[in-house]
Design an enzyme around this catalytic site. Sequence first.
Site, PDB file in Angstrom:
ATOM      1  N   HIS A  35      15.334 140.010  85.965  1.00  0.00           N
ATOM      2  CA  HIS A  35      15.009 140.579  87.276  1.00  0.00           C
ATOM      3  C   HIS A  35      13.677 140.043  87.800  1.00  0.00           C
ATOM      4  CE1 HIS A  35      14.908 143.981  90.270  1.00  0.00           C
ATOM      5  NE2 HIS A  35      13.622 143.707  90.191  1.00  0.00           N
ATOM      6  N   GLU A  36      12.641 140.095  86.958  1.00  0.00           N
ATOM      7  CA  GLU A  36      11.318 139.637  87.399  1.00  0.00           C
ATOM      8  C   GLU A  36      11.294 138.122  87.613  1.00  0.00           C
ATOM      9  OE1 GLU A  36       9.511 141.884  88.548  1.00  0.00           O
ATOM     10  OE2 GLU A  36      10.519 143.530  87.519  1.00  0.00           O
ATOM     11  N   GLY A  47       8.840 146.625  85.422  1.00  0.00           N
ATOM     12  CA  GLY A  47       8.335 145.267  85.582  1.00  0.00           C
ATOM     13  C   GLY A  47       7.818 145.056  86.991  1.00  0.00           C
ATOM     14  N   HIS A  92      12.527 137.258  91.010  1.00  0.00           N
ATOM     15  CA  HIS A  92      11.507 137.416  92.051  1.00  0.00           C
ATOM     16  C   HIS A  92      10.694 136.125  92.235  1.00  0.00           C
ATOM     17  CE1 HIS A  92      11.715 141.482  93.531  1.00  0.00           C
ATOM     18  NE2 HIS A  92      11.745 141.985  92.299  1.00  0.00           N
ATOM     19  N   GLN A 149       5.589 140.518  94.446  1.00  0.00           N
ATOM     20  CA  GLN A 149       5.810 141.885  94.937  1.00  0.00           C
ATOM     21  C   GLN A 149       4.524 142.545  95.420  1.00  0.00           C
ATOM     22  OE1 GLN A 149       8.337 142.943  91.306  1.00  0.00           O
ATOM     23  NE2 GLN A 149       9.118 144.318  92.893  1.00  0.00           N
ATOM     24  N   CYS A 170      14.490 148.526  91.910  1.00  0.00           N
ATOM     25  CA  CYS A 170      13.383 147.598  92.147  1.00  0.00           C
ATOM     26  C   CYS A 170      12.318 148.310  92.962  1.00  0.00           C
ATOM     27  CB  CYS A 170      13.912 146.370  92.910  1.00  0.00           C
ATOM     28  SG  CYS A 170      12.644 145.150  93.296  1.00  0.00           S
ATOM     29  N   LEU A 171      11.055 148.125  92.570  1.00  0.00           N
ATOM     30  CA  LEU A 171       9.961 148.753  93.317  1.00  0.00           C
ATOM     31  C   LEU A 171       9.900 148.269  94.758  1.00  0.00           C
ATOM     32  CD1 LEU A 171       7.152 148.796  90.592  1.00  0.00           C
ATOM     33  CD2 LEU A 171       8.616 150.679  91.335  1.00  0.00           C
TER      34      LEU A 171
END
Length: 164
Positions: free
Chosen positions: A132-133, A46, A136, A51, A90-91
Amino acid sequence: MGLRNIRVEGDEILKKKSKEVDVIDDKIKDLIKDMIDTMHKYDGVGLAAVQVGILKRIIVIDLYDEKPILKLINPVIVKTKGKQEVEEGCLSFPNKYVKAIRPEEVVVEALDENGKKIKVTGTGLLAQALSHEMDHLSGVVLTDVMIPGTMELVEPDENERKNK
């Protein structure tokens, strides 16, 4: 389309709240395509617009299964059910993994890339990714939700370093 730079741990933008998208125009659609390309390049499940440095309420999710990629604009969690302890990366926190508590099931209402209202129900990994997303979009990052003392640093292998 194109790749975007992923903002990483320590970048102040990751702690900011994203704003609603008022108009879904070609610029927003291009951003979504770029987000998908960027997510795939780094093998993410995701990605939230913040991000890649854009404070818009947009997320994309791909579980790499037979289902289409989720492209959600102005998503809102309307229901959660149960709890699951998960391992999460996480990226924006490369090579770091934590344990966190996430809902077992999440129901999200959003707009798709054509402005149509949609409802997505996710369980297991999809519930985790949606949660999670969505975090953000509120300026909440991996280290804010981790179970204390569970962070693990994993060094990428030589092949991963060459491919990035």
